[in-house]
Design a protein around this motif. Sequence first.
Motif, PDB file in Angstrom:
ATOM      1  N   THR A  33      13.191 -10.550 -13.314  1.00 31.43           N
ATOM      2  CA  THR A  33      12.158 -11.175 -14.135  1.00 31.43           C
ATOM      3  C   THR A  33      11.149 -10.117 -14.560  1.00 31.43           C
ATOM      4  N   ALA A  34      11.007  -9.938 -15.852  1.00 28.31           N
ATOM      5  CA  ALA A  34      10.053  -8.951 -16.364  1.00 28.31           C
ATOM      6  C   ALA A  34       8.627  -9.432 -16.111  1.00 28.31           C
ATOM      7  N   PRO A  35       7.745  -8.519 -15.737  1.00 25.77           N
ATOM      8  CA  PRO A  35       6.353  -8.922 -15.542  1.00 25.77           C
ATOM      9  C   PRO A  35       5.703  -9.240 -16.891  1.00 25.77           C
TER      10      PRO A  35
ATOM     11  N   GLU B 174       4.809  -6.590  -9.317  1.00 25.94           N
ATOM     12  CA  GLU B 174       4.673  -6.322  -7.897  1.00 25.94           C
ATOM     13  C   GLU B 174       3.408  -5.509  -7.635  1.00 25.94           C
ATOM     14  N   ASN B 175       2.870  -5.676  -6.441  1.00 24.47           N
ATOM     15  CA  ASN B 175       1.743  -4.842  -6.025  1.00 24.47           C
ATOM     16  C   ASN B 175       2.151  -3.380  -6.141  1.00 24.47           C
ATOM     17  N   GLY B 176       1.226  -2.561  -6.599  1.00 22.14           N
ATOM     18  CA  GLY B 176       1.492  -1.135  -6.743  1.00 22.14           C
ATOM     19  C   GLY B 176       1.962  -0.726  -8.130  1.00 22.14           C
ATOM     20  N   GLN B 177       2.304  -1.695  -8.983  1.00 22.25           N
ATOM     21  CA  GLN B 177       2.731  -1.364 -10.345  1.00 22.25           C
ATOM     22  C   GLN B 177       1.513  -0.942 -11.167  1.00 22.25           C
ATOM     23  N   THR B 178       1.730  -0.062 -12.134  1.00 19.20           N
ATOM     24  CA  THR B 178       0.648   0.434 -12.980  1.00 19.20           C
ATOM     25  C   THR B 178       0.556  -0.380 -14.256  1.00 19.20           C
ATOM     26  N   VAL B 179      -0.670  -0.746 -14.614  1.00 12.49           N
ATOM     27  CA  VAL B 179      -0.963  -1.411 -15.877  1.00 12.49           C
ATOM     28  C   VAL B 179      -1.814  -0.447 -16.687  1.00 12.49           C
TER      29      VAL B 179
ATOM     30  N   TYR C   2      -6.392   3.684 -20.069  1.00  8.53           N
ATOM     31  CA  TYR C   2      -7.006   3.412 -18.773  1.00  8.53           C
ATOM     32  C   TYR C   2      -5.937   2.758 -17.904  1.00  8.53           C
ATOM     33  N   ASN C   3      -5.783   3.252 -16.686  1.00 10.34           N
ATOM     34  CA  ASN C   3      -4.733   2.753 -15.790  1.00 10.34           C
ATOM     35  C   ASN C   3      -5.336   2.021 -14.607  1.00 10.34           C
ATOM     36  N   GLY C   4      -4.639   0.971 -14.198  1.00 13.06           N
ATOM     37  CA  GLY C   4      -5.002   0.237 -12.995  1.00 13.06           C
ATOM     38  C   GLY C   4      -3.752  -0.061 -12.203  1.00 13.06           C
ATOM     39  N   THR C   5      -3.921  -0.343 -10.930  1.00 15.04           N
ATOM     40  CA  THR C   5      -2.801  -0.646 -10.040  1.00 15.04           C
ATOM     41  C   THR C   5      -2.863  -2.110  -9.638  1.00 15.04           C
ATOM     42  N   VAL C   6      -1.762  -2.822  -9.843  1.00 15.33           N
ATOM     43  CA  VAL C   6      -1.707  -4.250  -9.541  1.00 15.33           C
ATOM     44  C   VAL C   6      -1.818  -4.481  -8.041  1.00 15.33           C
TER      45      VAL C   6
END
Length: 186
Positions: free
Chosen positions: A109-111, A143-148, A157-161
């Motif tokens: 399943t794609a996020p 998933e936790n740890g994925q980059t947005v 600008y990057n964040g981590t889920v």
Amino acid sequence: DGVPPPIKPVITSVTASWGTSLDGTEINSDGIVTVVTSGAEDGQTLIVTLNGVAYNGSVANGFTVVTIAAADLQGLDDGSSYTMAANVSDAAGNAATEFNGIPFMVDTTAPSITSVTVSWGTSLNGTDINSDGTVTVVTSDAENGQTVTVTLNGKSYNGTVAGDSTEMTVGASDLQGLTDGISYTL
């Protein structure tokens, strides 16, 4: 009495081409499982078991490559965890200790991004540009740890889920670099 026990072959590693997560792209191709052994002679049959199905390979130079057909991978349930096992015997019939415990998750399943909100609301005013702003992204199936990554005015600008969301800070100097009266999209 005095006869040493037989030396059993050993499976030293098992590696799947998809690693610890089988994704939506990998599930559409044959998977490769590589098994490294010692003490099993060339030509010995090695068996990898996944989801109750046995896949055979032949030992050559201390390793075996086993192919799992895409159709079999596609039969695995999205969101489920599976464990592969591997076993081999030497020519005398001495079985290796089964290598059991190559776990992986099926995640086809794609996020998606559920919402994006900014601390300054729908318009940035003279007060807002003098402080750092916050962009909050809410996700689904990431998933936790994925980059947005979000982009504003050509800057990323990057964040981590973590827990289906992430926050990013847009510095005041970046906000001050925006042109008054222009509409921007994240």
